[in-house]
Scaffold this motif. Sequence first.
Motif, PDB file in Angstrom:
ATOM      1  N   VAL A 202       0.834  -1.200   0.000  1.00  0.00           N
ATOM      2  CA  VAL A 202       0.000   0.000   0.000  1.00  0.00           C
ATOM      3  C   VAL A 202       0.879   1.264   0.000  1.00  0.00           C
ATOM      4  O   VAL A 202       0.618   2.222  -0.730  1.00  0.00           O
ATOM      5  CB  VAL A 202      -0.939   0.014   1.234  1.00  0.00           C
ATOM      6  CG1 VAL A 202      -1.713   1.337   1.301  1.00  0.00           C
ATOM      7  CG2 VAL A 202      -1.892  -1.160   1.170  1.00  0.00           C
ATOM      8  N   LEU A 203       1.937   1.239   0.815  1.00  0.00           N
ATOM      9  CA  LEU A 203       2.689   2.472   1.046  1.00  0.00           C
ATOM     10  C   LEU A 203       3.728   2.789  -0.025  1.00  0.00           C
ATOM     11  O   LEU A 203       3.995   3.953  -0.303  1.00  0.00           O
ATOM     12  CB  LEU A 203       3.373   2.427   2.421  1.00  0.00           C
ATOM     13  CG  LEU A 203       2.399   2.613   3.580  1.00  0.00           C
ATOM     14  CD1 LEU A 203       3.118   2.504   4.902  1.00  0.00           C
ATOM     15  CD2 LEU A 203       1.713   3.975   3.471  1.00  0.00           C
ATOM     16  N   PHE A 204       4.312   1.740  -0.624  1.00  0.00           N
ATOM     17  CA  PHE A 204       5.365   2.017  -1.602  1.00  0.00           C
ATOM     18  C   PHE A 204       4.860   2.890  -2.755  1.00  0.00           C
ATOM     19  O   PHE A 204       5.471   3.919  -3.065  1.00  0.00           O
ATOM     20  CB  PHE A 204       5.990   0.716  -2.110  1.00  0.00           C
ATOM     21  CG  PHE A 204       7.141   0.945  -3.027  1.00  0.00           C
ATOM     22  CD1 PHE A 204       8.341   1.476  -2.546  1.00  0.00           C
ATOM     23  CD2 PHE A 204       7.032   0.676  -4.384  1.00  0.00           C
ATOM     24  CE1 PHE A 204       9.405   1.706  -3.394  1.00  0.00           C
ATOM     25  CE2 PHE A 204       8.095   0.909  -5.239  1.00  0.00           C
ATOM     26  CZ  PHE A 204       9.286   1.423  -4.750  1.00  0.00           C
ATOM     27  N   PRO A 205       3.736   2.517  -3.352  1.00  0.00           N
ATOM     28  CA  PRO A 205       3.233   3.391  -4.433  1.00  0.00           C
ATOM     29  C   PRO A 205       2.918   4.794  -3.929  1.00  0.00           C
ATOM     30  O   PRO A 205       3.135   5.785  -4.642  1.00  0.00           O
ATOM     31  CB  PRO A 205       1.950   2.693  -4.894  1.00  0.00           C
ATOM     32  CG  PRO A 205       2.049   1.306  -4.391  1.00  0.00           C
ATOM     33  CD  PRO A 205       2.881   1.336  -3.144  1.00  0.00           C
ATOM     34  N   THR A 206       2.441   4.891  -2.698  1.00  0.00           N
ATOM     35  CA  THR A 206       2.102   6.208  -2.159  1.00  0.00           C
ATOM     36  C   THR A 206       3.342   7.090  -2.005  1.00  0.00           C
ATOM     37  O   THR A 206       3.323   8.276  -2.363  1.00  0.00           O
ATOM     38  CB  THR A 206       1.413   6.054  -0.784  1.00  0.00           C
ATOM     39  OG1 THR A 206       0.483   4.978  -0.853  1.00  0.00           O
ATOM     40  CG2 THR A 206       0.685   7.314  -0.391  1.00  0.00           C
ATOM     41  N   THR A 207       4.432   6.497  -1.490  1.00  0.00           N
ATOM     42  CA  THR A 207       5.640   7.312  -1.332  1.00  0.00           C
ATOM     43  C   THR A 207       6.233   7.685  -2.692  1.00  0.00           C
ATOM     44  O   THR A 207       6.779   8.769  -2.859  1.00  0.00           O
ATOM     45  CB  THR A 207       6.723   6.587  -0.510  1.00  0.00           C
ATOM     46  OG1 THR A 207       6.985   5.320  -1.119  1.00  0.00           O
ATOM     47  CG2 THR A 207       6.286   6.371   0.912  1.00  0.00           C
ATOM     48  N   ARG A 208       6.094   6.758  -3.664  1.00  0.00           N
ATOM     49  CA  ARG A 208       6.545   7.095  -5.027  1.00  0.00           C
ATOM     50  C   ARG A 208       5.776   8.305  -5.537  1.00  0.00           C
ATOM     51  O   ARG A 208       6.339   9.225  -6.120  1.00  0.00           O
ATOM     52  CB  ARG A 208       6.313   5.908  -5.995  1.00  0.00           C
ATOM     53  CG  ARG A 208       7.203   4.703  -5.810  1.00  0.00           C
ATOM     54  CD  ARG A 208       8.605   4.968  -6.256  1.00  0.00           C
ATOM     55  NE  ARG A 208       9.413   5.415  -5.128  1.00  0.00           N
ATOM     56  CZ  ARG A 208      10.583   6.005  -5.227  1.00  0.00           C
ATOM     57  NH1 ARG A 208      11.102   6.262  -6.407  1.00  0.00           N
ATOM     58  NH2 ARG A 208      11.248   6.351  -4.170  1.00  0.00           N
ATOM     59  N   LEU A 209       4.481   8.281  -5.293  1.00  0.00           N
ATOM     60  CA  LEU A 209       3.624   9.382  -5.722  1.00  0.00           C
ATOM     61  C   LEU A 209       4.102  10.692  -5.077  1.00  0.00           C
ATOM     62  O   LEU A 209       4.191  11.729  -5.736  1.00  0.00           O
ATOM     63  CB  LEU A 209       2.171   9.083  -5.329  1.00  0.00           C
ATOM     64  CG  LEU A 209       1.151  10.186  -5.642  1.00  0.00           C
ATOM     65  CD1 LEU A 209       0.897  10.254  -7.131  1.00  0.00           C
ATOM     66  CD2 LEU A 209      -0.161   9.941  -4.892  1.00  0.00           C
ATOM     67  N   ALA A 210       4.425  10.606  -3.779  1.00  0.00           N
ATOM     68  CA  ALA A 210       4.890  11.806  -3.079  1.00  0.00           C
ATOM     69  C   ALA A 210       6.175  12.337  -3.711  1.00  0.00           C
ATOM     70  O   ALA A 210       6.323  13.534  -3.940  1.00  0.00           O
ATOM     71  CB  ALA A 210       5.116  11.502  -1.602  1.00  0.00           C
ATOM     72  N   HIS A 211       7.099  11.414  -4.019  1.00  0.00           N
ATOM     73  CA  HIS A 211       8.354  11.820  -4.668  1.00  0.00           C
ATOM     74  C   HIS A 211       8.087  12.501  -5.993  1.00  0.00           C
ATOM     75  O   HIS A 211       8.677  13.509  -6.328  1.00  0.00           O
ATOM     76  CB  HIS A 211       9.243  10.590  -4.907  1.00  0.00           C
ATOM     77  CG  HIS A 211      10.100  10.272  -3.736  1.00  0.00           C
ATOM     78  ND1 HIS A 211      11.205  11.012  -3.391  1.00  0.00           N
ATOM     79  CD2 HIS A 211      10.010   9.281  -2.821  1.00  0.00           C
ATOM     80  CE1 HIS A 211      11.752  10.500  -2.309  1.00  0.00           C
ATOM     81  NE2 HIS A 211      11.040   9.449  -1.934  1.00  0.00           N
ATOM     82  N   TRP A 212       7.176  11.885  -6.739  1.00  0.00           N
ATOM     83  CA  TRP A 212       6.862  12.407  -8.063  1.00  0.00           C
ATOM     84  C   TRP A 212       6.281  13.807  -7.952  1.00  0.00           C
ATOM     85  O   TRP A 212       6.663  14.726  -8.670  1.00  0.00           O
ATOM     86  CB  TRP A 212       5.880  11.449  -8.754  1.00  0.00           C
ATOM     87  CG  TRP A 212       5.489  11.904 -10.124  1.00  0.00           C
ATOM     88  CD1 TRP A 212       6.261  11.889 -11.244  1.00  0.00           C
ATOM     89  CD2 TRP A 212       4.220  12.459 -10.512  1.00  0.00           C
ATOM     90  NE1 TRP A 212       5.558  12.387 -12.306  1.00  0.00           N
ATOM     91  CE2 TRP A 212       4.297  12.738 -11.888  1.00  0.00           C
ATOM     92  CE3 TRP A 212       3.023  12.712  -9.836  1.00  0.00           C
ATOM     93  CZ2 TRP A 212       3.234  13.271 -12.591  1.00  0.00           C
ATOM     94  CZ3 TRP A 212       1.965  13.252 -10.542  1.00  0.00           C
ATOM     95  CH2 TRP A 212       2.076  13.525 -11.901  1.00  0.00           C
ATOM     96  N   LEU A 213       5.368  13.970  -7.000  1.00  0.00           N
ATOM     97  CA  LEU A 213       4.751  15.285  -6.793  1.00  0.00           C
ATOM     98  C   LEU A 213       5.802  16.310  -6.388  1.00  0.00           C
ATOM     99  O   LEU A 213       5.794  17.443  -6.847  1.00  0.00           O
ATOM    100  CB  LEU A 213       3.677  15.189  -5.710  1.00  0.00           C
ATOM    101  CG  LEU A 213       2.386  14.494  -6.126  1.00  0.00           C
ATOM    102  CD1 LEU A 213       1.519  14.199  -4.915  1.00  0.00           C
ATOM    103  CD2 LEU A 213       1.621  15.341  -7.127  1.00  0.00           C
ATOM    104  N   GLU A 214       6.732  15.880  -5.538  1.00  0.00           N
ATOM    105  CA  GLU A 214       7.770  16.778  -5.074  1.00  0.00           C
ATOM    106  C   GLU A 214       8.656  17.221  -6.233  1.00  0.00           C
ATOM    107  O   GLU A 214       9.023  18.372  -6.350  1.00  0.00           O
ATOM    108  CB  GLU A 214       8.616  16.077  -4.016  1.00  0.00           C
ATOM    109  CG  GLU A 214       9.178  16.992  -2.979  1.00  0.00           C
ATOM    110  CD  GLU A 214       9.319  16.278  -1.643  1.00  0.00           C
ATOM    111  OE1 GLU A 214       9.682  16.924  -0.681  1.00  0.00           O
ATOM    112  OE2 GLU A 214       9.069  15.053  -1.581  1.00  0.00           O
ATOM    113  N   GLY A 215       8.997  16.247  -7.094  1.00  0.00           N
ATOM    114  CA  GLY A 215       9.850  16.547  -8.230  1.00  0.00           C
ATOM    115  C   GLY A 215       9.171  17.472  -9.206  1.00  0.00           C
ATOM    116  O   GLY A 215       9.809  18.302  -9.838  1.00  0.00           O
ATOM    117  N   ARG A 216       7.854  17.353  -9.325  1.00  0.00           N
ATOM    118  CA  ARG A 216       7.119  18.131 -10.291  1.00  0.00           C
ATOM    119  C   ARG A 216       6.998  19.585  -9.876  1.00  0.00           C
ATOM    120  O   ARG A 216       6.690  20.452 -10.670  1.00  0.00           O
ATOM    121  CB  ARG A 216       5.710  17.538 -10.419  1.00  0.00           C
ATOM    122  CG  ARG A 216       5.155  17.580 -11.813  1.00  0.00           C
ATOM    123  CD  ARG A 216       3.796  16.986 -11.835  1.00  0.00           C
ATOM    124  NE  ARG A 216       2.987  17.480 -10.749  1.00  0.00           N
ATOM    125  CZ  ARG A 216       1.666  17.637 -10.840  1.00  0.00           C
ATOM    126  NH1 ARG A 216       1.062  17.328 -11.951  1.00  0.00           N
ATOM    127  NH2 ARG A 216       0.970  18.071  -9.826  1.00  0.00           N
TER     128      ARG A 216
END
Lengths: 218, 264
Positions: A202-216
């Motif tokens: 559950v959490l791995f995709p969520t943290t990836r999403l957070a990274h992606w949002l941060e990078g964007r």
Amino acid sequence: MDYQWDFSGLWQYRGLFLQGLAYTIGFTILTIVSGIVVGTVFALARLSGWKIVTIPIMVVVELFRCTPVLVQLVWCYYALPMLIGIEIAPATAAFITLTMYGAAFYAEIVRGGIVSIDAGQWDAGRAIGMRRGQLMAKIILPQALRRMVPPLVNQSVLQLKNTSLLSVLAVPDLLYQGQLVTSAIYRPLETYTLIAFIYLAVLFPTTRLAHWLEGRRT
Amino acid sequence: MTGKAQTANGADPMIEVVGLKKSFGALHVLKDINLSVPRGHVVAMIGPSGSGKSTLLRSLNLLSLPDAGCITIGGHRMDFSMGRVSMRDRDLAAFRAGTGMVFQNFNLFPHMSVIDNVMIGPVSVLKQDKATARAQATELLAKVGLAARADARPEQLSGGQKQRVAIARALAMKPEVMLFDEATSALDPALVGEVLAVIRQLAEQGMTMILVTHEMAFARDVADTVIFMQDGFVVETGDARQVINEPREAATRDFLSHFHGGLS
Ligand SMILES: Nc1ncnc2c1ncn2[C@@H]1O[C@H](COP(=O)(O)OP(=O)(O)OP(=O)(O)O)[C@@H](O)[C@H]1O
Ligand SMILES: [Mg+2]
């Protein structure tokens, strides 16, 4: 180590695991929403600058930020009822604690997002005659929200992890169900490994999403 | 020609400032400012850095609340002689809505398109319906030469274009007075002209304006009156040409001596 791994016995309890996962996710979503709502109220109240509200809120925020969630949970379930003379159901105690704990952190994120917006934006909004509330809703918050998304996601990941503590109050979350299964089939290694994997899934995709949002952001 | 034609009719002043004072802590930034600007007049405010020009302009639009004094703009009066305890957000907002302000750093709303920047005042403050506001915003963008950029984002514009959008945004509120705080100071020299041209056009149409500027030639040619400020006081006020070409006060002369390059 020549331990014989055997996950086959877990399949029959898939219903329990799913139910536990539903509790975990349900509690997470509920307390993220309530935590952000309360946190935003805290943040706006603090920004009002009235000492009569800012000081109590700062005290509450620091209380929840500087004590462990487990202590808060246990206190809210066992100690609070003695103070107010009303029994509190485990799920209610859990909801109150996780909401307040989340709110303490969300409040700082929201406040930080708002104060990071250039003062010139306030000037420009005021100069065309906008009221404080309008300015906040139409100019400041929409811009602040973009900056707040990554830290909000990070805090929400922690919020999900913290729901595992609910098992101490016998709220049937994922970890609690794991404990039940373990005591039924005496396979703690397999059970807790599976539990860990479910959290990871559950959490791995969520943290990836957070990274992606941060990078964007930049 | 300039806005000088419609002026000097001796009627009620559009802007009247009496005994205005403002401090930041122990720092007295405005010390008893008195000012009267007739309808349709263009006033250029000059003075050294830190003399209080921005603070005075911000006080006129209540972005900084004065500690004492009285401001009247277009017949609406704000009296600070009793302090500012009773100032309500609603009254401040209503007063500000009648005065347009343009900032050195544009301060466009970056999360909105150009046309939404121009529409938001009329829609959210004046409660205009969107179609009317859009039609008016389109007209204003055409007036500042940006009809083609209505759907652009502020970040896609040059500095000069941003400032013209900011002017259109202020004009959308149909203000009686426009205040410009160093509207061209953040611009590439090549882009200054396009913004000054818009301001000059407003002057010709009879808009009452106060401009804080370092463009002395522009001040001399477009303004009716020049005010020289120093240390929180108005040191010299007079006809634009007179103040810039033959200042009476030694302080004004001294200040202007740094600008001879800009006086063609
Ligand atoms: N919000 C504030 N808080 C504290 N001091 C301020 C504030 N705004 C302005 N000041 C001080 O007031 C004085 C006058 O500032 P102001 O910005 O009005 O000057 P100015 O004439 O516009 O200067 P410049 O030409 O550099 O823009 C300065 O000393 C400035 O540091
Ligand atoms: Mg200034």
